[in-house]
Design a protein around this motif. Structure first.
Motif, PDB file in Angstrom:
ATOM      1  N   THR A 182     -33.471 -17.536 -50.551  1.00  0.00           N
ATOM      2  CA  THR A 182     -34.066 -16.235 -50.866  1.00  0.00           C
ATOM      3  C   THR A 182     -34.443 -16.182 -52.339  1.00  0.00           C
ATOM      4  OG1 THR A 182     -32.034 -15.121 -51.579  1.00  0.00           O
ATOM      5  CG2 THR A 182     -32.466 -15.168 -49.204  1.00  0.00           C
ATOM      6  N   GLY A 183     -35.497 -15.479 -52.642  1.00  0.00           N
ATOM      7  CA  GLY A 183     -35.869 -15.246 -54.039  1.00  0.00           C
ATOM      8  C   GLY A 183     -37.375 -15.228 -54.229  1.00  0.00           C
ATOM      9  N   GLU A 185     -38.877 -15.775 -56.905  1.00  0.00           N
ATOM     10  CA  GLU A 185     -39.281 -16.783 -57.893  1.00  0.00           C
ATOM     11  C   GLU A 185     -39.450 -18.171 -57.269  1.00  0.00           C
ATOM     12  OE1 GLU A 185     -36.309 -15.853 -57.177  1.00  0.00           O
ATOM     13  OE2 GLU A 185     -34.718 -17.100 -57.973  1.00  0.00           O
ATOM     14  N   ASP A 225     -37.471 -11.386 -51.984  1.00  0.00           N
ATOM     15  CA  ASP A 225     -36.471 -10.346 -52.250  1.00  0.00           C
ATOM     16  C   ASP A 225     -37.024  -8.997 -51.807  1.00  0.00           C
ATOM     17  OD1 ASP A 225     -34.487 -12.009 -53.399  1.00  0.00           O
ATOM     18  OD2 ASP A 225     -35.646 -12.089 -55.258  1.00  0.00           O
ATOM     19  N   GLY A 248     -29.351 -14.367 -53.974  1.00  0.00           N
ATOM     20  CA  GLY A 248     -29.380 -12.950 -53.612  1.00  0.00           C
ATOM     21  C   GLY A 248     -28.046 -12.343 -53.232  1.00  0.00           C
ATOM     22  N   ASP A 255     -30.696  -8.118 -55.272  1.00  0.00           N
ATOM     23  CA  ASP A 255     -29.834  -8.948 -54.436  1.00  0.00           C
ATOM     24  C   ASP A 255     -29.527  -8.205 -53.138  1.00  0.00           C
ATOM     25  OD1 ASP A 255     -29.811 -11.043 -56.231  1.00  0.00           O
ATOM     26  OD2 ASP A 255     -28.164 -10.180 -57.387  1.00  0.00           O
TER      27      ASP A 255
HETATM   28 MG    MG Z   1     -32.323 -14.345 -56.306  1.00  0.00          MG
END
Ligand code: MG
Ligand code: AMP
Length: 412
Positions: A182-183, A185, A225, A248, A255
């Motif tokens: 997850t993320g 970025e 996210d 996260g 998160d």
């Molecule tokens: Mg993250």
């Protein structure tokens, strides 16, 4: 919630997980699996008293005084049945694994004999009754359990299974494992390189850690996210026996993992552990799935997998030995330490006459994957340590290998 100690967190995990079920496999497919049934011998081995050497079967009383001369009455090869009884003054030429003839009570190896005339052997060495004879049933006895349920199937075990003609048998099922990163970025493996993004290494490092346990995991990809997108991915992930979610899990405003999995019915058992690297570690369960929320930092993710996910998955696979092998090593340099969490330092091991020597693999930041790539093991710095001295004896958990142990092996 307090930060749990490593052993407390591991205790909660191991109490929650149990074997994933049983299935039947063929001998050829069984390497690395764990027996779910006891296996018994289907005959005596050896099937009768046999010779352990190429040599001569004789009566030990005949060679109480040497040199002694004996007459050869027959040749017995492995697979032959002897046709004659060895009488006083006689011997039979015998090959390794061949049945010992009636009358004989010992074997002498060929190197301790010489042929002095046609079919006359001179024996130069005294042998005792039973010498170089493998007794019937010495290896295994008909009906006896030779492998207990819970035995890990190694090449040696495969040899035993083949010996007792176990062509199909019950083993514990392997859990189905899914991995989700997850993320916002994160940059996928096949996305163009963007200097503002972080390559998704965790999905692949975790994949390899799971593969090393003999399981082919499913990569679910990258969830942004975003609570809606995350929920969709997590819902899919909860169809597996084990769901590993990377990133996260801490307490940042983006998160979303913890609230979202709770919304999906996952009962959270804990989400903070006093471990470095890796403290935002979460664990929760549904009736079907064990969910690990692993920290996003690449080293943290891998170390948490080592410490918590490996024992859990091994228990699910029916292994009795859950923990990585530990060894003692001398520290090659001092280590500064602030007490309050258990730290795992990536080290390389060398060896001298005094045993193993552990040296840090370099910068130990939780993002420094190179420190993990170079490592042979994880040096465990106990929770209450105030630092380690050069030359001090330390515990190192090996990162590689198929040999595991019953106990955790370190003081946290
Ligand atoms: Mg993250
Ligand atoms: P998080 O736990 O989500 O706060 O992530 C912590 C940091 O770990 C992020 O800032 C990223 O730099 C890194 N990270 C998170 N997920 C991954 C991943 N899948 N692969 C590589 N690095 C990651």
């Amino acid at each position: 919630m307090e930060h749990l100690r490593v052993s407390e967190a591991l205790g909660i995990i191991l109490e929650s997980v149990s074997v994933a079920g049983v299935e039947t496999v063929t001998l050829e497919q069984s390497l690395g699996r764990v027996l779910a049934e006891a296996i018994s011998a289907n005959r005596d081995l050896p099937p009768y008293d046999v010779s352990a050497m190429d040599g001569f079967a004789l009566r030990s009383a005949d060679v109480a005084n040497v040199p002694a001369q004996l007459t050869i009455i027959e040749d017995i090869k492995a697979g032959d049945m002897p046709g004659k009884t060895v009488q006083a003054g006689q011997c039979a030429r015998i090959m390794t694994g061949a049945p010992v003839p009636q009358g004989a009570d010992a074997v002498i190896r060929v190197e301790d004999t010489q042929e002095v005339a046609a079919n006359i052997m001179q024996i130069d060495k005294v042998v005792k009754s039973g010498n170089d004879i493998r007794l019937q049933g010495e290896g295994m006895k008909n009906g006896e359990v030779v492998l207990q349920a819970g035995t890990e199937i190694t090449p040696g075990v495969i040899g035993v299974l083949a010996t007792v003609k176990a062509a199909r048998f019950a083993v514990y099922r392997r859990p189905r494992v899914a991995i989700l990163s997850t993320g916002d970025e994160l940059e996928g493996m096949h996305d163009p390189v963007d200097p503002n993004k972080i390559p998704n290494s965790n999905s692949y490092a975790l994949m390899a850690q799971v593969q090393a346990l003999g399981i082919e995991p499913v990569l679910l990809g990258i969830a942004r996210d975003d609570p809606v997108e995350l929920e969709c991915y997590l819902r899919h992930g909860l169809e597996y026996d084990v769901l590993l979610v990377s990133g996260g899990t801490s307490v940042g405003v983006h998160d979303y993992v913890r609230p979202t999995i709770e919304k999906l019915g996952v009962q959270m058992k804990f989400w903070r552990v006093a471990i470095k690297p890796g403290h935002p570690l979460a664990f929760g369960t549904t009736s079907n799935t064990f969910v690990f929320g692993l920290p996003g930092n690449p080293v943290s993710s891998m170390v948490c997998f080592e410490e918590f996910v490996i024992p859990a998955i091994r228990r699910m696979m029916g292994n009795l030995r859950l923990h990585r092998r530990t060894v003692m090593a001398r520290l090659g340099h001092p280590v500064k330490f602030r007490p309050g969490r258990t730290e795992f330092i990536r080290v390389q091991l060398t060896q001298d006459a005094g045993g193993y020597i552990a040296n840090s693999t370099g910068t130990q930041s939780s993002g420094a994957l190179m420190s993990m790539a170079r490592a042979d093991g994880l040096l465990v710095v106990p929770f209450d340590s105030t630092g380690l001295l050069e030359g001090e004896l330390v515990t190192v958990q090996l990162l590689d290998g198929t040999v595991f142990q019953d106990e955790i092996g370190f003081r946290e």
